[in-house]
Every structure is written in structure tokens, then in C-alpha cells.
Design an enzyme around this catalytic site. Structure first.
Site, PDB file in Angstrom:
ATOM      1  N   SER A 102       0.812  -1.222   0.000  1.00 63.50           N
ATOM      2  CA  SER A 102       0.000   0.000   0.000  1.00 63.50           C
ATOM      3  C   SER A 102       0.841   1.267   0.000  1.00 63.50           C
ATOM      4  O   SER A 102       0.312   2.352  -0.196  1.00 63.50           O
ATOM      5  CB  SER A 102      -0.943   0.012   1.197  1.00 63.50           C
ATOM      6  OG  SER A 102      -0.203  -0.011   2.401  1.00 63.50           O
ATOM      7  N   LYS A 103       2.156   1.136   0.233  1.00 65.86           N
ATOM      8  CA  LYS A 103       3.089   2.272   0.146  1.00 65.86           C
ATOM      9  C   LYS A 103       2.604   3.463   0.954  1.00 65.86           C
ATOM     10  O   LYS A 103       2.627   4.600   0.505  1.00 65.86           O
ATOM     11  CB  LYS A 103       3.330   2.652  -1.324  1.00 65.86           C
ATOM     12  CG  LYS A 103       3.868   1.485  -2.159  1.00 65.86           C
ATOM     13  CD  LYS A 103       4.049   1.865  -3.612  1.00 65.86           C
ATOM     14  CE  LYS A 103       4.603   0.704  -4.424  1.00 65.86           C
ATOM     15  NZ  LYS A 103       3.636  -0.404  -4.562  1.00 65.86           N
ATOM     16  N   ARG A 104       2.176   3.205   2.178  1.00 63.87           N
ATOM     17  CA  ARG A 104       1.664   4.260   3.041  1.00 63.87           C
ATOM     18  C   ARG A 104       2.783   5.201   3.486  1.00 63.87           C
ATOM     19  O   ARG A 104       3.939   4.790   3.639  1.00 63.87           O
ATOM     20  CB  ARG A 104       0.997   3.663   4.275  1.00 63.87           C
ATOM     21  CG  ARG A 104      -0.214   2.770   3.991  1.00 63.87           C
ATOM     22  CD  ARG A 104      -1.280   3.472   3.202  1.00 63.87           C
ATOM     23  NE  ARG A 104      -2.566   2.771   3.264  1.00 63.87           N
ATOM     24  CZ  ARG A 104      -3.572   2.991   2.440  1.00 63.87           C
ATOM     25  NH1 ARG A 104      -3.443   3.890   1.474  1.00 63.87           N
ATOM     26  NH2 ARG A 104      -4.708   2.326   2.574  1.00 63.87           N
TER      27      ARG A 104
END
Length: 268
Positions: A89-91
Site C-alpha cells: 500500500s506504500k503508506r
């Protein structure tokens, strides 16, 4: 610990392959099957050949399929408890927002690891790394064509930004020994530099398959001396290997072939 679970699985099935779960509605609808059964069929077909599964959250949320995402992670945990799940999700955000993202990944979805963006600084990673049994997979040198516009910028220290990220991750952010880095297979020279910088830290490698990364160069640049240290991620080239009624069998064959190709280079 996530890394221990991952490497135990890699040794157990002699595989560095991670299959990404990136559902595309038009492709699935063309098969005349619903999302959740399709996911289960893909997982059942490829499980023997993988060290991890990696669902991409945007592919689910765009379809309003958060419940199927929850269900499929639970399905993996119940049926394949030795296979870790990396939520892609590359938060990246500050303070309480990062805390909520961590709760989303590790609480709501029960993922074993999460991809995160370090651009806001090390303090924004601590809400994730404080989950000591979970993996935190930090973007370092990504596989896209224009990643160098920022990641290759040379700093006053003389090293590029992506190597500064690698250094910070290895020396300052990794107090709980649960950080990994993302380095694209499309940049094997940079991968070699990252490996030299971070020692034995595991690296998640996108870019093999549909993005055209060089498998042999990737393994030469990134493998540790014990033959581990890499998670080779492939999504579209595996899960959409077939578009007919035998799609699951085709996915199984693609996963097995890629695992064999990886192992060929690992042993030569």
C-alpha cells in the site's frame, strides 16, 4: 518476527518467489467468475511455489473490495499459515495518521508486512516498526522509469538519495530488526550498491516479468552468500498467464517456471 517467518518459508519450499495479487475486474469478469473464488484459485494453484503473497490494496479499494481483501488474507492465514502476506500500500504520513495506517494493515487486514514510503522521514516509520513481529518494507529504489528524478539525486554527502535511504534504514530506523527495502529489478547496479550498504537486510524486488527486469543480473547483484536475502515479486506475468478456463493451471505453471528460473541462477 516477519523476517524469520519469511526466510523459514523460503528454505522450506526453496523459493524466493512472491506472487502479487493485483485483481483487474475486466480480466476476471471475462472468465465468468467472481473476485473471491478467482483469488482462492490463484492462491491454491501457486502456493506450493511461493515464499509470500502480496495483495495490492489499490486494486481492491478501487473495486470497493475491502471485504474480499480481508477474506483472502484470512484465507491464506488459515490454509497456508507458513506463507506470509505483504500488503502493498506504500503508506506514508505523519503522526496519528501513520498510526491509523498501521492499524489498518496489521489490525484490520492482519497483514504480516506492509510497504511504506519514507519520504516524510524516519519518525513517520516508527508507528509501523513498533509492531515488532511485523515487516516494514521501505521504498528505496523503485522500478519505474522516472524513479531517478528524485531517487538518484546526488546529495551533499556525494551519495544518491536512494543510498541515503538505505543507510538510514540500516543504521537508524531498524531498531526492531523488522525493516526490509524495495529495490527494483530494473536497476541491478543500484541494487548492488544497496546490498553493499545494508548488509544482509532482505530486499523486496519488483520489476521481474511484465516490467522486464533482468533476473540473472538481479540475483547476481542482490543475493546474500546464503542464497537468500531477496523476495522476487511477480504479479501480472503469473496471475494472468492464462485467460481461459485453465487460468489457474496456467498461473501455477508460470509460478513454477519462474521459481525454477530463479533457482537456476541461485545455483550457478
Amino acid at each position: 518476527m516477519f523476517i524469520d517467518k519469511l526466510e523459514q518459508r523460503q528454505r522450506q519450499v526453496n523459493s524466493l518467489l512472491c506472487v502479487g495479487l493485483d485483481p483487474q475486474p475486466t480480466k476476471i469478469e471475462a472468465l465468468g467468475i467472481n473476485l473471491l473464488p478467482w483469488l482462492k484459485n490463484i492462491i491454491d494453484a501457486t502456493a506450493d511455489h511461493v515464499c509470500a503473497f502480496k495483495p495490492q490494496i489499490a486494486h481492491f479499494s478501487a473495486m470497493a473490495a475491502e471485504q474480499p481483501l480481508t477474506d483472502i488474507i484470512q484465507y491464506i492465514h488459515q490454509n497456508y499459515p507458513d506463507i506470509p502476506v505483504i500488503l502493498d500500500s506504500k503508506r506514508g504520513d505523519i503522526g496519528s495518521t501513520a498510526e491509523r495506517y498501521a492499524e489498518e494493515a496489521f489490525g484490520r487486514y492482519q497483514a504480516d508486512a506492509l510497504t511504506v514510503n519514507p519520504y516524510l522521514g524516519g519518525d513517520t516509520l516508527s508507528p509501523y516498526t513498533q509492531y515488532k513481529d511485523k515487516g516494514v518494507v521501505v521504498l528505496c529504489k523503485t522500478s519505474n522509469q522516472q524513479s531517478g528524478q528524485l531517487q538518484d539525486l546526488v546529495l551533499q554527502s556525494g551519495q544518491p538519495l536512494f543510498l541515503q535511504v538505505a543507510q538510514l534504514a540500516a543504521q537508524y530506523w531498524n531498531n526492531n530488526q523488522n525493516i526490509l527495502l524495495v529495490v527494483g529489478a530494473t536497476y541491478p547496479e543500484q541494487l548492488a550498491a544497496v546490498r553493499q550498504q545494508v548488509g544482509d537486510m532482505p530486499l523486496l524486488i519488483p520489476g521481474i516479468g511484465a516490467q522486464g527486469g533482468d533476473l540473472a543480473a538481479t540475483l547476481e547483484a542482490g543475493l546474500r552468500s546464503d542464497g537468500l536475502g531477496l523476495i522476487i515479486s511477480a504479479s501480472r506475468s503469473v496471475i494472468y498467464a492464462g485467460d481461459g478456463t485453465d487460468y489457474a493451471k496456467q498461473a501455477e505453471m508460470a509460478a513454477e517456471q519462474l521459481k525454477m528460473d530463479i533457482n537456476h541462477f541461485r545455483t550457478h
